[in-house]
Design a protein around this motif. Structure first.
Motif, PDB file in Angstrom:
ATOM      1  N   ALA A 155       7.293  -4.786   2.472  1.00  0.00           N
ATOM      2  CA  ALA A 155       7.077  -4.328   3.843  1.00  0.00           C
ATOM      3  C   ALA A 155       6.466  -2.928   3.853  1.00  0.00           C
ATOM      4  O   ALA A 155       5.578  -2.627   4.655  1.00  0.00           O
ATOM      5  CB  ALA A 155       8.390  -4.343   4.619  1.00  0.00           C
ATOM      6  N   PHE A 156       6.910  -2.070   2.950  1.00  0.00           N
ATOM      7  CA  PHE A 156       6.377  -0.709   2.862  1.00  0.00           C
ATOM      8  C   PHE A 156       4.924  -0.721   2.383  1.00  0.00           C
ATOM      9  O   PHE A 156       4.062  -0.035   2.941  1.00  0.00           O
ATOM     10  CB  PHE A 156       7.245   0.118   1.908  1.00  0.00           C
ATOM     11  CG  PHE A 156       6.648   1.444   1.537  1.00  0.00           C
ATOM     12  CD1 PHE A 156       6.689   2.497   2.433  1.00  0.00           C
ATOM     13  CD2 PHE A 156       6.053   1.628   0.304  1.00  0.00           C
ATOM     14  CE1 PHE A 156       6.134   3.718   2.097  1.00  0.00           C
ATOM     15  CE2 PHE A 156       5.506   2.841  -0.043  1.00  0.00           C
ATOM     16  CZ  PHE A 156       5.543   3.892   0.864  1.00  0.00           C
ATOM     17  N   ALA A 157       4.633  -1.503   1.340  1.00  0.00           N
ATOM     18  CA  ALA A 157       3.309  -1.500   0.737  1.00  0.00           C
ATOM     19  C   ALA A 157       2.252  -2.137   1.634  1.00  0.00           C
ATOM     20  O   ALA A 157       1.081  -1.815   1.532  1.00  0.00           O
ATOM     21  CB  ALA A 157       3.356  -2.215  -0.603  1.00  0.00           C
ATOM     22  N   ILE A 158       2.667  -3.036   2.508  1.00  0.00           N
ATOM     23  CA  ILE A 158       1.711  -3.727   3.363  1.00  0.00           C
ATOM     24  C   ILE A 158       1.366  -2.899   4.602  1.00  0.00           C
ATOM     25  O   ILE A 158       0.363  -3.154   5.247  1.00  0.00           O
ATOM     26  CB  ILE A 158       2.240  -5.127   3.732  1.00  0.00           C
ATOM     27  CG1 ILE A 158       2.278  -5.984   2.479  1.00  0.00           C
ATOM     28  CG2 ILE A 158       1.407  -5.797   4.783  1.00  0.00           C
ATOM     29  CD1 ILE A 158       2.843  -7.358   2.678  1.00  0.00           C
ATOM     30  N   LYS A 159       2.152  -1.892   4.894  1.00  0.00           N
ATOM     31  CA  LYS A 159       1.850  -1.047   6.043  1.00  0.00           C
ATOM     32  C   LYS A 159       0.439  -0.494   5.903  1.00  0.00           C
ATOM     33  O   LYS A 159      -0.017  -0.166   4.826  1.00  0.00           O
ATOM     34  CB  LYS A 159       2.833   0.120   6.154  1.00  0.00           C
ATOM     35  CG  LYS A 159       4.181  -0.292   6.648  1.00  0.00           C
ATOM     36  CD  LYS A 159       5.051   0.930   6.804  1.00  0.00           C
ATOM     37  CE  LYS A 159       6.442   0.534   7.250  1.00  0.00           C
ATOM     38  NZ  LYS A 159       7.315   1.684   7.361  1.00  0.00           N
TER      39      LYS A 159
ATOM     40  N   ASP B 162      -4.448   2.343   3.386  1.00  0.00           N
ATOM     41  CA  ASP B 162      -5.496   3.324   3.658  1.00  0.00           C
ATOM     42  C   ASP B 162      -5.446   4.466   2.650  1.00  0.00           C
ATOM     43  O   ASP B 162      -6.482   4.926   2.174  1.00  0.00           O
ATOM     44  CB  ASP B 162      -5.360   3.890   5.073  1.00  0.00           C
ATOM     45  CG  ASP B 162      -5.665   2.867   6.142  1.00  0.00           C
ATOM     46  OD1 ASP B 162      -6.260   1.822   5.811  1.00  0.00           O
ATOM     47  OD2 ASP B 162      -5.292   3.107   7.309  1.00  0.00           O
ATOM     48  N   LEU B 163      -4.256   4.915   2.318  1.00  0.00           N
ATOM     49  CA  LEU B 163      -4.103   5.996   1.346  1.00  0.00           C
ATOM     50  C   LEU B 163      -4.592   5.560  -0.032  1.00  0.00           C
ATOM     51  O   LEU B 163      -5.291   6.316  -0.717  1.00  0.00           O
ATOM     52  CB  LEU B 163      -2.646   6.450   1.266  1.00  0.00           C
ATOM     53  CG  LEU B 163      -2.346   7.561   0.267  1.00  0.00           C
ATOM     54  CD1 LEU B 163      -3.094   8.826   0.632  1.00  0.00           C
ATOM     55  CD2 LEU B 163      -0.857   7.818   0.208  1.00  0.00           C
ATOM     56  N   ALA B 164      -4.271   4.339  -0.423  1.00  0.00           N
ATOM     57  CA  ALA B 164      -4.718   3.838  -1.732  1.00  0.00           C
ATOM     58  C   ALA B 164      -6.241   3.773  -1.788  1.00  0.00           C
ATOM     59  O   ALA B 164      -6.855   4.186  -2.782  1.00  0.00           O
ATOM     60  CB  ALA B 164      -4.108   2.467  -2.008  1.00  0.00           C
ATOM     61  N   VAL B 165      -6.858   3.280  -0.722  1.00  0.00           N
ATOM     62  CA  VAL B 165      -8.321   3.216  -0.676  1.00  0.00           C
ATOM     63  C   VAL B 165      -8.914   4.621  -0.727  1.00  0.00           C
ATOM     64  O   VAL B 165      -9.888   4.881  -1.442  1.00  0.00           O
ATOM     65  CB  VAL B 165      -8.787   2.460   0.589  1.00  0.00           C
ATOM     66  CG1 VAL B 165     -10.286   2.595   0.798  1.00  0.00           C
ATOM     67  CG2 VAL B 165      -8.395   0.991   0.492  1.00  0.00           C
ATOM     68  N   ALA B 166      -8.318   5.563  -0.005  1.00  0.00           N
ATOM     69  CA  ALA B 166      -8.818   6.938   0.011  1.00  0.00           C
ATOM     70  C   ALA B 166      -8.721   7.584  -1.366  1.00  0.00           C
ATOM     71  O   ALA B 166      -9.634   8.304  -1.788  1.00  0.00           O
ATOM     72  CB  ALA B 166      -8.045   7.766   1.034  1.00  0.00           C
ATOM     73  N   VAL B 167      -7.649   7.318  -2.089  1.00  0.00           N
ATOM     74  CA  VAL B 167      -7.492   7.889  -3.434  1.00  0.00           C
ATOM     75  C   VAL B 167      -8.549   7.329  -4.376  1.00  0.00           C
ATOM     76  O   VAL B 167      -9.165   8.072  -5.153  1.00  0.00           O
ATOM     77  CB  VAL B 167      -6.069   7.624  -3.974  1.00  0.00           C
ATOM     78  CG1 VAL B 167      -5.974   7.907  -5.453  1.00  0.00           C
ATOM     79  CG2 VAL B 167      -5.057   8.452  -3.206  1.00  0.00           C
ATOM     80  N   ILE B 168      -8.800   6.036  -4.300  1.00  0.00           N
ATOM     81  CA  ILE B 168      -9.796   5.420  -5.175  1.00  0.00           C
ATOM     82  C   ILE B 168     -11.193   5.950  -4.851  1.00  0.00           C
ATOM     83  O   ILE B 168     -11.954   6.336  -5.744  1.00  0.00           O
ATOM     84  CB  ILE B 168      -9.739   3.880  -5.051  1.00  0.00           C
ATOM     85  CG1 ILE B 168      -8.419   3.373  -5.646  1.00  0.00           C
ATOM     86  CG2 ILE B 168     -10.932   3.229  -5.748  1.00  0.00           C
ATOM     87  CD1 ILE B 168      -8.125   1.930  -5.345  1.00  0.00           C
TER      88      ILE B 168
END
Length: 139
Positions: free
Chosen positions: A9-13, A18-24
């Protein structure tokens, strides 16, 4: 709720994704800026300041000869590699400036958007019917 369900539930938020995409994207963008600084800007700056590569500027701390490339001098002992630091500092300043410009453009775009038009409230059907009855009774 189990720990795996809570994590899912946390990871799908949306914010986490968005944060993961921004880091990559930020990591890839950092590599682009690093290449721009190392391959385009620093050779020009080095040419202006004597034709030398800044990344090889160092002060030997263990009595190594000064004419060695940085990697060989580091292998021979401790060195104060200020040229490499200058290259990384310039890299950071350029990256910070580009990010500042991007945020500035995004803020301008937000301000430029017209406010959403307020639609008149839809009158419920029963109120319309009551008004028609009232108008009929007045006649």
């Amino acid at each position: 709720m189990g720990m795996m369900q809570e994590f899912k539930a946390f990871a799908i938020k949306g914010n986490v994704v968005d944060l993961a995409v921004a880091v990559i994207i930020g990591g890839a963008f950092g590599k682009i800026v690093d290449s721009m600084v190392k391959d385009i800007i620093m050779p020009i700056v080095g040419k202006i300041f004597g034709g030398l590569d800044f990344s090889n500027y160092y002060l030997p701390l263990n009595g190594q000869p000064t004419g060695l490339p940085l990697a060989e001098a580091q292998a021979a002992g401790a060195v104060f590699a200020y040229g490499n630091f200058l290259t990384i500092l310039l890299n950071f300043l350029i990256l910070a400036f580009i990010i500042f410009q991007m945020v500035r453009l995004l803020n301008k775009a937000k301000k430029a958007e017209p406010p959403p038009e307020e639609k008149p409230a839809v009158t419920p059907e029963d109120i319309i019917l009551l008004r028609e009855i009232r108008d009929s009774l007045k006649k």
